[in-house]
Design an enzyme around this catalytic site. Structure first.
Site, PDB file in Angstrom:
ATOM      1  N   ASN A 191      -0.756  -8.540   4.508  1.00 47.30           N
ATOM      2  CA  ASN A 191      -0.525  -7.117   4.264  1.00 47.30           C
ATOM      3  C   ASN A 191       0.491  -6.996   3.132  1.00 47.30           C
ATOM      4  OD1 ASN A 191       0.110  -4.410   4.347  1.00 47.30           O
ATOM      5  ND2 ASN A 191       1.122  -4.474   6.351  1.00 47.30           N
ATOM      6  N   TRP A 192      -0.023  -6.674   1.950  1.00 41.75           N
ATOM      7  CA  TRP A 192       0.875  -6.577   0.786  1.00 41.75           C
ATOM      8  C   TRP A 192       1.729  -5.309   0.807  1.00 41.75           C
ATOM      9  CZ3 TRP A 192      -1.932  -8.270  -4.403  1.00 41.75           C
ATOM     10  CH2 TRP A 192      -2.043  -9.676  -4.409  1.00 41.75           C
ATOM     11  N   LYS A 193       1.400  -4.381   1.701  1.00 43.39           N
ATOM     12  CA  LYS A 193       2.105  -3.082   1.724  1.00 43.39           C
ATOM     13  C   LYS A 193       2.049  -2.468   0.316  1.00 43.39           C
ATOM     14  CE  LYS A 193       4.703  -4.679   5.626  1.00 43.39           C
ATOM     15  NZ  LYS A 193       5.912  -4.578   6.449  1.00 43.39           N
TER      16      LYS A 193
ATOM     17  N   HIS B 136      -0.405   0.784  11.830  1.00 44.99           N
ATOM     18  CA  HIS B 136       0.788  -0.003  11.499  1.00 44.99           C
ATOM     19  C   HIS B 136       2.027   0.838  11.834  1.00 44.99           C
ATOM     20  CE1 HIS B 136       3.859  -2.127   9.258  1.00 44.99           C
ATOM     21  NE2 HIS B 136       3.046  -3.167   9.261  1.00 44.99           N
TER      22      HIS B 136
ATOM     23  N   GLU C  72       4.678   1.337  10.332  1.00 44.36           N
ATOM     24  CA  GLU C  72       5.182   2.155   9.219  1.00 44.36           C
ATOM     25  C   GLU C  72       4.393   3.457   9.102  1.00 44.36           C
ATOM     26  OE1 GLU C  72       5.050  -0.940   6.240  1.00 44.36           O
ATOM     27  OE2 GLU C  72       6.640  -1.972   7.336  1.00 44.36           O
TER      28      GLU C  72
ATOM     29  N   GLU D 102       2.874  -6.293  16.900  1.00 43.22           N
ATOM     30  CA  GLU D 102       3.952  -6.338  15.915  1.00 43.22           C
ATOM     31  C   GLU D 102       5.173  -5.626  16.478  1.00 43.22           C
ATOM     32  OE1 GLU D 102       2.593  -7.059  11.667  1.00 43.22           O
ATOM     33  OE2 GLU D 102       2.460  -4.912  11.992  1.00 43.22           O
TER      34      GLU D 102
ATOM     35  N   GLY E 212       9.828  -7.057   8.863  1.00 45.26           N
ATOM     36  CA  GLY E 212      10.665  -6.974   7.663  1.00 45.26           C
ATOM     37  C   GLY E 212      12.141  -7.244   7.899  1.00 45.26           C
TER      38      GLY E 212
ATOM     39  N   SER F  12       7.873 -10.838  10.592  1.00 49.03           N
ATOM     40  CA  SER F  12       8.683 -11.937  10.046  1.00 49.03           C
ATOM     41  C   SER F  12       8.056 -13.313  10.271  1.00 49.03           C
ATOM     42  CB  SER F  12      10.118 -11.885  10.592  1.00 49.03           C
ATOM     43  OG  SER F  12      10.740 -10.681  10.180  1.00 49.03           O
TER      44      SER F  12
ATOM     45  N   GLY G 266       3.471  -9.888   6.345  1.00 47.84           N
ATOM     46  CA  GLY G 266       3.924  -8.937   5.333  1.00 47.84           C
ATOM     47  C   GLY G 266       4.554  -9.654   4.161  1.00 47.84           C
TER      48      GLY G 266
END
Ligand code: PGA
Length: 245
Positions: free
Chosen positions: A9-11, A93, A95, A162, A168, A207, A228
């Site tokens: 997941n490159w965000k 997700h 976020e 998650e 992160g 992480s 991530g």
């Protein structure tokens, strides 16, 4: 045998140039025994799909609308993802849940629209640190999972655990902590359908790095990872992928 997968997941990071560099390298490294899914930002999905098309590398979106089409400026629909060659879409997700106020019902609707369009949803669930400290982890996960199991119990989906406090932060769950939660999730799935519980891949995310991935992936109910920041460097993503192989 359950599918094993590593999802990158490159965000909102990366560039067209990074896609052009990373995709051919990843495409060359994929071995069909373990799926590798790259989820770049939406503007790069078409290019990434084209570059990956002759390989076993899959491309996925980081989000999708619940609706098939309509006056929803700035959104994209699951059939459009299928149109540009995507195989997967991340939904729910943390976020998105936190910053865009996505509810459990929204997430289920998004997963449903994916399934209808032939896109496999990667449904994310996880507790916050406060919820864990209050002993509510299982209750929160059961609440997030409930509507999904009612609506889509028999469809093809991937579940990603998650913990929000691990995303992160550099503070991954320990393999034992993650396994405990995954075993709980597997059991919830089995209550709905034993065959489904055997089939649905359960990913851990939060992480995951080259140095902790092998221990996490060695756990019996961890079928892969959602990665991530460590996925932005092709070498570290491939180190994690090799740990799954
Ligand atoms: P991280 O992110 O690996 O940077 O913790 C994981 C995710 O948000 O999917």
């Amino acid at each position: 045998m359950r599918r094993k997968l590593v999802v990158a997941n490159w965000k909102m990071y990366g560039s067209l140039m990074q896609c052009r560099e990373a995709v051919p390298t990843l495409a060359k490294a994929v071995d069909p025994a373990v799926e590798l899914v790259l989820c770049p930002p939406a503007p790069y999905l078409g290019t990434a799909s084209d570059l990956a098309s002759a390989s076993a590398l899959h491309i996925g979106a980081q989000d999708v609308a619940a609706q098939k089409e309509g006056a929803f400026t700035g959104e994209w629909a699951a059939p459009m993802l299928a149109d540009v060659g995507c195989r997967y879409a991340i939904v729910g997700h943390s976020e998105r849940r936190q910053r865009h106020a996505e509810s459990d019902a929204d997430v289920v609707a998004k997963a449903g629209s994916c399934v209808e369009a032939g896109i496999i949803p990667i449904v994310c669930i996880g507790e916050t640190e406060q919820e864990r400290l209050a002993g509510q982890t299982e209750a929160v996960l059961a609440r997030q999972l409930g509507p999904l199991l009612e609506a889509r119990g028999r469809a093809d989906f991937v579940l990603a655990y998650e913990p929000v406090w691990a995303i992160g932060t550099g503070r991954s769950a320990t393999p034992e902590m993650a396994q405990e939660v995954h075993a709980f999730l597997r059991q919830r799935l089995a209550q709905v359908d034993a065959a489904l519980a055997e089939k649905v891949p359960l990913l851990y995310g939060g992480s995951v790095k080259p140095d902790n991935s092998a221990a996490l992936f060695a756990m019996p109910d961890i079928d892969g990872g959602l990665i991530g920041s460590a996925s932005l460097q092709t070498e570290s993503l491939l180190a994690i992928y090799r740990a799954m192989q």
